[in-house]
Structures are given as structure tokens and as C-alpha cells.
Write a protein that holds these residues in place. Structure first.
Motif, short mmCIF file in Angstrom:
data_model
loop_
_atom_site.label_atom_id
_atom_site.label_comp_id
_atom_site.label_asym_id
_atom_site.label_seq_id
_atom_site.Cartn_x
_atom_site.Cartn_y
_atom_site.Cartn_z
N TRP A 168 0.83 -1.21 0.00
CA TRP A 168 0.00 0.00 0.00
C TRP A 168 0.86 1.26 0.00
CZ3 TRP A 168 -0.14 3.91 3.66
CH2 TRP A 168 -1.15 4.87 3.48
N SER A 169 1.99 1.21 0.72
CA SER A 169 2.83 2.40 0.84
C SER A 169 3.37 2.88 -0.51
CB SER A 169 4.00 2.14 1.81
OG SER A 169 4.93 1.23 1.25
N GLU A 170 3.30 2.04 -1.53
CA GLU A 170 3.77 2.41 -2.85
C GLU A 170 2.62 2.66 -3.83
OE1 GLU A 170 6.40 -0.71 -4.05
OE2 GLU A 170 7.77 -0.42 -2.35
N SER A 171 1.39 2.70 -3.32
CA SER A 171 0.21 2.83 -4.16
C SER A 171 -0.17 4.30 -4.39
CB SER A 171 -0.97 2.10 -3.52
OG SER A 171 -1.38 2.78 -2.33
N ASP A 172 -1.09 4.51 -5.34
CA ASP A 172 -1.62 5.86 -5.56
C ASP A 172 -2.38 6.35 -4.34
OD1 ASP A 172 -0.56 5.98 -8.11
OD2 ASP A 172 -2.40 5.34 -9.11
N GLU A 173 -3.04 5.44 -3.64
CA GLU A 173 -3.76 5.82 -2.42
C GLU A 173 -2.79 6.36 -1.37
OE1 GLU A 173 -6.99 3.93 0.76
OE2 GLU A 173 -5.79 2.60 -0.50
N ALA A 174 -1.63 5.74 -1.27
CA ALA A 174 -0.63 6.21 -0.31
C ALA A 174 -0.10 7.58 -0.72
CB ALA A 174 0.52 5.22 -0.21
N ARG A 175 0.06 7.82 -2.02
CA ARG A 175 0.50 9.14 -2.48
C ARG A 175 -0.51 10.21 -2.07
NH1 ARG A 175 4.30 9.54 -6.60
NH2 ARG A 175 3.13 11.22 -7.60
N THR A 176 -1.78 9.88 -2.18
CA THR A 176 -2.82 10.82 -1.76
C THR A 176 -2.72 11.07 -0.26
OG1 THR A 176 -4.31 10.09 -3.52
CG2 THR A 176 -5.32 11.21 -1.64
N PHE A 177 -2.49 10.01 0.50
CA PHE A 177 -2.36 10.15 1.95
C PHE A 177 -1.17 11.02 2.30
CE2 PHE A 177 -0.28 8.81 5.85
CZ PHE A 177 -1.31 8.92 6.78
N LEU A 178 -0.03 10.79 1.67
CA LEU A 178 1.18 11.55 1.98
C LEU A 178 1.00 13.03 1.65
CD1 LEU A 178 3.77 8.97 0.68
CD2 LEU A 178 3.48 9.66 3.05
N ALA A 179 0.37 13.33 0.54
CA ALA A 179 0.12 14.72 0.18
C ALA A 179 -0.82 15.37 1.20
CB ALA A 179 -0.48 14.81 -1.22
N ALA A 180 -1.84 14.63 1.64
CA ALA A 180 -2.77 15.17 2.64
C ALA A 180 -2.07 15.37 3.97
CB ALA A 180 -3.96 14.22 2.80
N SER A 181 -1.16 14.45 4.33
CA SER A 181 -0.40 14.59 5.56
C SER A 181 0.47 15.84 5.51
CB SER A 181 0.46 13.34 5.78
OG SER A 181 1.38 13.53 6.85
N SER A 182 1.13 16.06 4.38
CA SER A 182 1.97 17.25 4.22
C SER A 182 1.14 18.52 4.42
CB SER A 182 2.62 17.24 2.84
OG SER A 182 3.44 18.37 2.66
N GLU A 183 -0.05 18.55 3.86
CA GLU A 183 -0.93 19.71 4.03
C GLU A 183 -1.34 19.88 5.49
OE1 GLU A 183 -1.86 22.05 1.91
OE2 GLU A 183 -0.68 21.19 0.26
N ALA A 184 -1.62 18.76 6.16
CA ALA A 184 -2.03 18.83 7.58
C ALA A 184 -0.91 19.38 8.44
CB ALA A 184 -2.45 17.44 8.06
N TRP A 185 0.33 18.97 8.14
CA TRP A 185 1.46 19.51 8.89
C TRP A 185 1.72 20.97 8.54
CZ3 TRP A 185 3.03 17.76 13.22
CH2 TRP A 185 2.90 16.40 13.52
N GLY A 186 1.37 21.36 7.32
CA GLY A 186 1.45 22.76 6.97
C GLY A 186 0.52 23.60 7.82
N LYS A 187 -0.67 23.10 8.10
CA LYS A 187 -1.62 23.81 8.96
C LYS A 187 -1.08 23.92 10.39
CE LYS A 187 -5.71 22.48 6.28
NZ LYS A 187 -6.97 21.70 6.28
N ALA A 188 -0.45 22.85 10.87
CA ALA A 188 0.15 22.90 12.21
C ALA A 188 1.28 23.92 12.25
CB ALA A 188 0.66 21.51 12.60
N ASN A 189 2.04 23.99 11.17
CA ASN A 189 3.13 24.95 11.07
C ASN A 189 2.58 26.38 11.11
OD1 ASN A 189 5.74 25.86 10.73
ND2 ASN A 189 6.00 25.06 8.65
N ALA A 190 1.48 26.61 10.41
CA ALA A 190 0.86 27.93 10.42
C ALA A 190 0.34 28.28 11.81
CB ALA A 190 -0.27 27.98 9.39
N ALA A 191 -0.25 27.29 12.49
CA ALA A 191 -0.78 27.53 13.84
C ALA A 191 0.35 27.86 14.82
CB ALA A 191 -1.55 26.31 14.32
#
Length: 217
Positions: A168-191
Motif C-alpha cells: 500500500w505504501s507504494e500505491s496511488d492511495e498512499a500518495r494521496t495520503f502523503l500529500a494530505a499529511s503534508s498539508e495537515a502539517w502545513g496547517k500545524a506549522n501555520a498555527a
């Protein structure tokens, strides 16, 4: 394998400054609740055999003063071990540079018999150039990905298939998860108070690192 939105929203993320023996570092803090008893979660996080099922092969002893090594990852010393609620370890890749510092602490709090609040804090003093490029995202996304395995393992028990998780970690679904995680950490960085333009640059760099353009794109 996983509900991307559900997994991202299940985790609370934040950043704070933390004093360390080598000066002021930055901590990423991750918190979520698992539908599993505290002793089960503790053993999943401290028993080398169980860690190997969902995280990576681990050698050594997860007891006070013991030393451990995660295969192809960090190693270090167990600095605090208070079952079933607190584990703190040094977290070292190879030979640390002068002034660098890195520790990971896991805190578990029971909510009744079958639920546990899991909190992971990773405090580090890192190369300023690395921080200026990625901020907290590089570390945060890595832990998000690792903890997907813990969530699946606790939910599935003996039916958990680590090979399926690795695939799964090499799937398209995982790519979507990783991109969403990066965005979530961006929000924490802004906070935390990082300027918006800096947050955008750090988030973009982190996303490109974890989710490089597909071959031929």
C-alpha cells in the motif's frame, strides 16, 4: 487499505518549542485515540517482535538503559520506561552532527478498558538548512506514514498483513495520503506562527519529497 480523510483527521498535530540539554529544539506532537486497551498499545510499541509486525524490524532491549536499533532507521538508548504509560528514547541516525539532538517520547493514557489516547512527541535540534527547507513536515509525514501501520495492526490484530501494508505504501492511495499529511502539517506549522509564504514553501518541498512526480509526468 485506509480511509485517507479519516486517518488524517484522526490525528491531532502541533508544533512547539522545547528545551533540550543542547538548547532549544522544536517538538512535533501527534495525538489520537485507538480502540485498544492501554496494555495492548504499550506492548505493540515496546515489544520488538510486535514492533516488527507493523513498523520495522527492531533489535535490542526496550527497557531502561537498554539500546535498540530500527532496521534501516534510527537507533538509540531507552531514557525512560514506565509501563504502560511512558517511553522515551534517543533517536539517532548514524553519527549525529555537533549540536544536534533528537528524542522520541510516547505517552499512553487509558480511556476505560478498551480505548487509549496515544501521544508521540519528537523533539529535535536539526540542521537549520534542513529546517528552512522542510520545516516540521519531513519528520511529521514520516511518522504519519508509520502510524498508519500501528492503526491497522491494532484494528486487525492477528489478521494484520504487513506485506499488504508495505505494498500500500507504494500505491496511488498512499500518495494521496502523503500529500494530505503534508498539508495537515502545513496547517500545524501555520498555527505555530510560521509566516504563510514560508509555510507554503515548506509544505511544497515536503510534498515533492514524499510524493515526487510520477515517472513520465
Amino acid at each position: 487499505m485506509t480511509d485517507t480523510v479519516g486517518q488524517i483527521n484522526a490525528m491531532h498535530r502541533r508544533l512547539r518549542d522545547t528545551e533540550t540539554p543542547k538548547g532549544t529544539g522544536r517538538s512535533i506532537i501527534m495525538r489520537r485515540t485507538f480502540d485498544a486497551g492501554v496494555h495492548d498499545v504499550w506492548e505493540a510499541c515496546t515489544d520488538p517482535e510486535r514492533l516488527g509486525r507493523w513498523f520495522a524490524p527492531v533489535t535490542g532491549e526496550m527497557k531502561l538503559g537498554g539500546h535498540y536499533q530500527v532496521e534501516d532507521n534510527a537507533g538509540g538508548e531507552v531514557l525512560r520506561c514506565e509501563p504502560p504509560g511512558l517511553l522515551r528514547v534517543s533517536w539517532i541516525f548514524g553519527e549525529p552532527k555537533e549540536g544536534e539532538h533528537s528524542e522520541v517520547e510516547v505517552r499512553l493514557t487509558p480511556e476505560g478498558e478498551d480505548r487509549t489516547v496515544f501521544e508521540l512527541e519528537h523533539v529535535a535540534i536539526v540542521d537549520p538548512e534542513f529546517w528552512d527547507t522542510y520545516g516540521l513536515g519531513a519528520t511529521g509525514v514520516g511518522w504519519d506514514l508509520g502510524l498508519v501501520g500501528l492503526a491497522a495492526y491494532l484494528a486487525e490484530g492477528e489478521a494484520f498483513d504487513r506485506e499488504a501494508t508495505q505494498a500500500w505504501s507504494e500505491s496511488d492511495e498512499a500518495r494521496t495520503f502523503l500529500a494530505a499529511s503534508s498539508e495537515a502539517w502545513g496547517k500545524a506549522n501555520a498555527a505555530y506562527g510560521t509566516p504563510a509564504e514560508t509555510v507554503a514553501a515548506m509544505t511544497s518541498a515536503t510534498t515533492d519529497f514524499y510524493v515526487p512526480p510520477a515517472s513520465g509526468a
